[in-house]
Structures are given as C-alpha cells and as structure tokens.
Design a protein around this motif. Sequence first.
Motif, short mmCIF file in Angstrom:
data_model
loop_
_atom_site.label_atom_id
_atom_site.label_comp_id
_atom_site.label_asym_id
_atom_site.label_seq_id
_atom_site.Cartn_x
_atom_site.Cartn_y
_atom_site.Cartn_z
N VAL A 14 0.88 -1.17 0.00
CA VAL A 14 0.00 0.00 0.00
C VAL A 14 0.91 1.22 0.00
CG1 VAL A 14 -1.77 1.31 1.22
CG2 VAL A 14 -1.84 -1.19 1.26
N LEU A 15 0.86 1.98 -1.08
CA LEU A 15 1.62 3.22 -1.19
C LEU A 15 0.70 4.35 -0.76
CD1 LEU A 15 4.11 4.87 -2.01
CD2 LEU A 15 3.17 4.94 -4.33
N LYS A 16 1.07 5.06 0.31
CA LYS A 16 0.22 6.10 0.89
C LYS A 16 0.80 7.47 0.55
CE LYS A 16 1.17 4.07 4.50
NZ LYS A 16 1.54 3.27 5.61
N ILE A 17 0.02 8.27 -0.21
CA ILE A 17 0.43 9.61 -0.61
C ILE A 17 -0.49 10.61 0.07
CG2 ILE A 17 0.76 11.20 -2.53
CD1 ILE A 17 1.19 8.69 -4.31
N GLY A 18 0.09 11.52 0.85
CA GLY A 18 -0.70 12.51 1.57
C GLY A 18 -0.50 13.90 1.00
N PHE A 19 -1.58 14.63 0.86
CA PHE A 19 -1.55 16.01 0.38
C PHE A 19 -1.69 16.92 1.59
CE2 PHE A 19 -2.84 13.41 -3.15
CZ PHE A 19 -2.08 13.91 -4.19
N LEU A 20 -0.60 17.56 1.96
CA LEU A 20 -0.56 18.40 3.16
C LEU A 20 -1.22 19.73 2.90
CD1 LEU A 20 0.62 18.69 6.05
CD2 LEU A 20 2.63 19.69 4.99
N THR A 21 -2.22 20.06 3.69
CA THR A 21 -2.93 21.33 3.54
C THR A 21 -2.57 22.32 4.64
OG1 THR A 21 -4.82 20.40 4.72
CG2 THR A 21 -4.86 20.30 2.31
N ASP A 22 -1.91 21.85 5.70
CA ASP A 22 -1.53 22.71 6.81
C ASP A 22 -0.11 22.34 7.22
OD1 ASP A 22 -1.18 24.14 9.14
OD2 ASP A 22 -2.87 23.26 10.20
N SER A 23 0.85 23.21 6.94
CA SER A 23 2.26 22.88 7.19
C SER A 23 2.57 22.61 8.65
CB SER A 23 3.17 23.99 6.65
OG SER A 23 2.89 25.21 7.29
N ALA A 24 1.71 23.01 9.56
CA ALA A 24 1.92 22.73 10.99
C ALA A 24 1.86 21.23 11.28
CB ALA A 24 0.89 23.47 11.84
N ASN A 25 1.24 20.48 10.39
CA ASN A 25 1.08 19.03 10.58
C ASN A 25 2.12 18.21 9.83
OD1 ASN A 25 -1.23 19.35 12.18
ND2 ASN A 25 -2.52 19.50 10.36
N LEU A 26 3.17 18.82 9.33
CA LEU A 26 4.14 18.12 8.48
C LEU A 26 4.68 16.86 9.14
CD1 LEU A 26 5.80 17.89 5.92
CD2 LEU A 26 7.48 19.43 6.94
N GLU A 27 5.11 16.94 10.38
CA GLU A 27 5.71 15.76 11.04
C GLU A 27 4.72 14.60 11.13
OE1 GLU A 27 7.95 16.31 14.63
OE2 GLU A 27 8.66 18.27 13.94
N SER A 28 3.48 14.88 11.49
CA SER A 28 2.51 13.79 11.60
C SER A 28 2.20 13.18 10.24
CB SER A 28 1.23 14.26 12.29
OG SER A 28 0.56 15.22 11.52
N TYR A 29 2.18 14.01 9.20
CA TYR A 29 1.97 13.49 7.84
C TYR A 29 3.15 12.65 7.40
CZ TYR A 29 -2.32 15.97 6.58
OH TYR A 29 -3.63 16.39 6.49
N GLU A 30 4.35 13.06 7.71
CA GLU A 30 5.53 12.28 7.33
C GLU A 30 5.55 10.93 8.04
OE1 GLU A 30 8.80 15.65 6.08
OE2 GLU A 30 8.64 15.15 8.20
N ARG A 31 5.02 10.86 9.24
CA ARG A 31 4.94 9.58 9.95
C ARG A 31 3.86 8.69 9.36
NH1 ARG A 31 5.65 12.91 14.47
NH2 ARG A 31 3.42 12.92 14.87
#
Length: 69
Positions: free
Chosen positions: A36-53
């Motif tokens: 499963v390749l998971k691609i996330g589109f970040l809309t709020d840069s404050a959440n970058l670390e949680s999106y990267e995890r």
Amino acid sequence: MPEEIKAKIAGRSDVILLGDQPSDLLMVDETDHRMVLKIGFLTDSANLESYERAFDVVVEEPEDYTDLN
C-alpha cells in the motif's frame, strides 16, 4: 468507504491510497494487500511531522502537482 470501492480493491495485491488527512488511511487495511503506497496532500504545514509519519510520500503544496509528473 462505499462497498463498491471495497469490492474493487479486495482482490488487488497493490494499492495506491491518496488522502489529505491521516484519517484517510483507514480506507485500506494494509494487512489485506501486499503493498500500500500512501500519498498525503498536506494542507496545513503545521502538521508536516505527523503526515511524514503517516504517509509514504507527502505533497506539501497540493495546488502544484509538478512533483507528481
């Protein structure tokens, strides 16, 4: 997720999941698929670390898709 979508991916070994929030990851049970390749589109840069995890790939500026070409 609608049952018709679940049925379409049920027999697939590989899935690409696109989402704009970590809760979108609940759409696919990774244990049902080989990859499963998971691609996330970040809309709020404050959440970058949680999106990267959470996601394998994070697109930081969803209005600019040049990285995806």
